[in-house]
Design a protein around this motif. Structure first.
Motif, PDB file in Angstrom:
ATOM      1  N   SER A 262       0.946  -1.032  -0.148  1.00  0.00           N
ATOM      2  CA  SER A 262      -0.099  -0.104  -0.055  1.00  0.00           C
ATOM      3  C   SER A 262       0.882   1.420   0.106  1.00  0.00           C
ATOM      4  O   SER A 262       0.377   2.392  -0.600  1.00  0.00           O
ATOM      5  CB  SER A 262      -0.895   0.042   1.203  1.00  0.00           C
ATOM      6  N   ASN A 265       1.768   2.129  -3.640  1.00  0.00           N
ATOM      7  CA  ASN A 265       0.487   2.688  -4.330  1.00  0.00           C
ATOM      8  C   ASN A 265       0.423   4.118  -3.967  1.00  0.00           C
ATOM      9  O   ASN A 265       0.109   5.074  -4.723  1.00  0.00           O
ATOM     10  CB  ASN A 265      -0.756   1.939  -3.723  1.00  0.00           C
ATOM     11  N   GLU A 266       0.515   4.569  -2.533  1.00  0.00           N
ATOM     12  CA  GLU A 266       0.275   5.810  -2.184  1.00  0.00           C
ATOM     13  C   GLU A 266       1.460   6.709  -2.671  1.00  0.00           C
ATOM     14  O   GLU A 266       1.309   7.926  -3.219  1.00  0.00           O
ATOM     15  CB  GLU A 266       0.399   5.681  -0.606  1.00  0.00           C
ATOM     16  N   THR A 270      -1.846   7.264  -5.569  1.00  0.00           N
ATOM     17  CA  THR A 270      -2.962   6.800  -5.269  1.00  0.00           C
ATOM     18  C   THR A 270      -3.268   7.300  -3.831  1.00  0.00           C
ATOM     19  O   THR A 270      -2.710   7.119  -3.170  1.00  0.00           O
ATOM     20  CB  THR A 270      -2.924   5.242  -5.128  1.00  0.00           C
TER      21      THR A 270
END
Length: 820
Positions: A262, A265-266, A270
């Motif tokens: 995650s 993605n950040e 995102t």
């Protein structure tokens, strides 16, 4: 970790002030209700509203009382139930055992030392302030569980209000968490309540846990310190509201961090998902994974009061002449960086960090098992020689480290067994960079020096030309790189010259570099007789620059991010003529998106070597550094300042919206040409002579032999006179070849962009950073870079890329009026 002679029931037999009793919460509520500071502020706020509206102060007093009560109830911890504590401790033990099957490791020596510190603090009625690094949400659980097993009073944990979810928030609150907003600087009532609550905890001698970085590090290395919560504690001490507090830096290391997918993605843009029960339920399958071990290290405890008094007595930076506010700020900053330095010193390098670092500091696609083992062993010995700690350093050789790591990181390290030997390669490079960044703090000095040397060495030439004058060239290059990256790393104490000398001596001792003295004038490097120079040793060249390249590979991704951020300023140059001192503003979120799409394009086209360079966290640091350097201006508000021009934002704006603009003296004299190739040529062919952009980006009609050394290039461009009359008709360059009209126009347009020679302060700054980047295709050719990179920057500035809202409407450029 040893538990002999520890309490059999740490929920009741622990060192510290009494917790978990029925009156715990009611005592806090009564204190806050009767607080003189809070009630005085409510009276003041009520009177201010009365003066504005004319309504009775009692009306507002009632509203502010209600608001204060809600803030208190949403904030405070509720450590009143032993049954909840015991159930939670059992659950956490089960969870951590399944996730990290090799256990939690703590130094026996540190356990004994910490218990003694806790006993002394308890006798004085002073709080222990645990300040861990922040890598994962698991950090909360690990620190509390370790202290629980050690028989030390559980800390009150400063947690973000995003974790105050239904159910989960209740459990965390009953085990020490108190929830605070991410931003609370402008809310006077909230700040006062927060200050009162912290002072209550300190005066009760309750332990506290707060993360110095403020948020989880998405890149693996320590973030810059956040001072908000620490400031509350320091001010309480400086103002005499509480006597003292004992700070304890804490390092937490994981073989594998749960959130790294995650994080990637950040970092790629995102939006961060809000924590929810659904996310936790979706992670149930994680309980069956076996992710190695956790290492926890506690640094030397020190008194905040003593630290402040010694710093004031030292007289550094004229602190004794400062007012109380400036003194507090200076002490706070020194304290924050002291904590970061301590965390770096006590951190344990995990096996996954060793293997990840080696895999990402190789020139090839992958590496055979035997070579990987050799390099991991070498890296391990370097770390130990620097005083660093390696997990299981005494029990495991490099082959065991490699085999365990490949198993734990099987989803991000690729393997091939169907060839002559086992080969390992980065499967998910971006995610693997998280583990490499956990090592970089140990090699920052060598990496900066090596990258500075590389700027000269990559030009090539005979060995004599690769001698780098230390005082006239190397010192300036090291200074530039270290100052550029000051938001990324915590440097060793001592000045630049002292650190440079020490690092040079280290490289010489390791037979990576040699230092000599010029016996006669050396025109190839500008050296004069008696000048000291440095270059790579013959042994380092013979071994393929293995050590030198390792240092460079550690730093190159960060260099590329700062180069990308500087180049991205071309995407926000003014689209209209500016009057007076007005600037051209754009929402920083839009700039971030443009930078990332620009960077991703450059990566896939080969102009950026590292995909992890396109990450939001480092770009944000670069923005802050560019602001300090004066390249850009930042402004917070619903709109930019009065007398400004700005692009309408596709996002909703409020008082906390950050706007960014290129500083006036950094804006090129003329705008870039339009990104459409053919339109530029048609426009050019319709003109009798060049105007506008040709003033800044002069066309070079005939390629000439230019110095390869970029420093000479910059001087060349500054001194060269543009002779527009010598521009030849590009359509006649290939008269014997018949070309269709469209292809001919494209060819001429390509040559047009390819021959641009940008000038100006911004371009020179980009080129200066570019000197230290890893060599890639055609990067020595400024004209070629202008063709690819500047045209893409111009294209990235198109509003259609900024968001769905912008795609449905034409770009709006708004001019704000001066406010009366």
């Amino acid at each position: 970790m040893i538990f002999q002679d520890f309490p059999t029931d740490p929920s009741t037999d622990y060192i510290g002030s009494t917790l978990f009793h029925e009156q715990y919460k009611s005592d806090i509520l009564n204190h806050m209700e009767k607080s003189v500071n809070i009630n005085n502020l409510i009276d003041k706020l009520s009177e201010e509203q009365h003066q504005k509206s004319g309504k009775s102060p009692s009306v507002y007093h009632k509203e502010f009382k209600k608001q204060a009560s809600k803030i208190v109830n949403d904030m405070i911890a509720d450590m009143s139930s032993l049954r909840v504590l015991r159930g939670f401790a059992f659950t956490i033990k089960t969870l951590l055992t399944r996730l990290y099957h090799h256990g939690i490791h703590v130094s026996d020596e540190e356990i004994i030392r910490l218990r003694n510190v806790a006993k002394e603090a308890s006798a004085r009625g002073v709080s222990l302030i645990f300040v861990p690094c922040h890598k994962s949400h698991v950090d909360y659980l690990v620190v509390s569980y370790v202290l629980y097993r050690m028989g030390i009073g559980l800390p009150h944990i400063a947690a973000g209000d995003n974790l105050n979810m239904p159910g989960v928030g209740w459990v965390l609150r009953h085990n020490g968490a108190f929830f605070i907003r991410r931003e609370w600087g402008g809310d006077r009532l909230y700040v006062t309540i927060m200050q009162e609550y912290v002072e209550y905890l300190l005066n009760k001698g309750y332990n506290i846990e707060a993360f110095i970085e403020g948020t989880r590090s998405r890149t693996g290395k320590l973030l810059q310190p956040k001072f908000g919560f620490l400031k509350l504690i320091l001010e309480s001490i400086l103002k005499g509201k509480t006597s003292d507090a004992i700070l304890i830096p804490v390092s937490i290391g994981y073989d594998k961090v749960i959130e790294t997918p995650s994080y990637v993605n950040e970092l790629l843009g995102t939006p961060k998902q809000k924590e929810s029960i659904g996310q936790l339920l979706n992670s149930i399958n994680l309980l069956q994974l076996r992710w190695g071990r956790i290492d926890v290290r506690f640094g030397e405890a020190f008194s905040m009061s003593d630290f402040a008094q010694k710093l004031i007595a030292s007289g550094k930076s004229g602190i004794q002449r400062m007012n109380l506010t400036d003194q507090s700020t200076y002490i706070l900053q020194s304290l924050g960086y002291r904590i970061l330095g301590d965390i770096n010193r006590i951190s344990v390098i995990m096996p996954t960090a060793l293997v990840g670092t080696v895999l990402l500091t190789l020139r090839g696609r992958g590496v055979g098992r035997n070579e990987l083992i050799r390099r991991v062993g070498k890296l391990k010995s370097w770390i130990i020689a620097r005083g660093g700690q390696v997990a299981e350093s005494g029990a495991s050789d490099a082959s065991v480290i490699v085999d365990r790591t490949v198993q734990v990181l099987s989803d991000i390290i690729g393997r091939r067994y169907d060839i002559l030997e086992r080969v390992y390669y980065p499967l998910k490079r971006f995610e693997l960079s998280y583990y490499r960044n956990q090592v970089i703090h140990l090699f920052v000095q060598e990496s900066i020096l090596s990258v500075a040397m590389y700027a000269t060495l990559k030009v090539g030439g005979p060995i004599r030309a690769q001698r780098i004058p230390i005082k006239t060239v190397l010192f300036k290059d090291v200074q530039f790189v270290s100052q550029l990256l000051k938001f990324e790393f915590v440097y060793d104490a001592g000045g630049l010259e002292q650190n440079l000398d020490a690092t040079l001596n280290q490289l010489v001792s390791a037979n990576v570099a040699v230092i000599g003295k010029e016996e006669e004038e050396n025109p190839s490097n500008g050296g004069k007789p008696g000048d000291l120079w440095v270059t790579l040793s013959a042994e380092e060249r013979r071994t393929g620059r293995e050590t030198f390249d390792f240092y460079c590979f550690m730093l190159w991704p960060f260099i590329e991010t700062y180069w990308l951020c500087a180049m991205s300023l071309y995407t926000i140059l003014p689209k209209t003529e500016l009057k007076g001192n007005s600037l051209y503003w754009i929402d920083q979120r839009v700039f971030m998106k443009r930078s990332q799409i620009f960077g991703k394009t450059l990566y896939y086209e080969g102009d950026i070597s590292y995909f992890e360079s396109v990450n939001r966290e480092t770009i944000s640091n670069a923005i802050g550094r560019l602001k300090q350097l004066g390249c850009i201006k930042l402004h917070k508000g619903v709109e930019p300042p009065p007398e400004s021009v700005y692009e309408t934002s596709p996002h909703s704006t409020n008082a906390n919206t950050t706007w960014i603009a290129v500083a006036k003296d950094w804006i090129p004299a003329e705008r870039l040409p339009d990104s459409n190739l053919r339109e530029n040529v048609n426009e050019r062919n319709n003109r009798k002579e060049w105007e506008g952009s040709a003033t800044t980006f002069a066309i070079d009609p005939v390629r000439v032999s230019r110095p390869k050394n970029l420093r000479n290039n910059i001087n060349y461009y500054q001194n060269e006179t543009d002779d527009i009359e010598k521009i030849t008709d590009l359509s006649k360059k290939s008269p014997t070849v018949e070309i269709k009209s469209d292809a001919q126009e494209d060819d001429k347009a390509y040559i047009y962009w390819n021959e641009l020679r940008p000038k100006g302060r911004l371009w020179e700054f980009c080129e200066q950073i570019g000197r230290f980047r890893r060599e890639g295709k055609n990067r020595r050719d400024t004209s070629t870079v202008a063709n690819r990179v500047l045209r893409l920057a111009q294209f990235a500035s198109e509003p259609s890329l900024d968001g769905k809202k912008k795609q449905k409407q034409a770009l709006k450029v708004v001019e704000t009026k001066a406010k009366l």
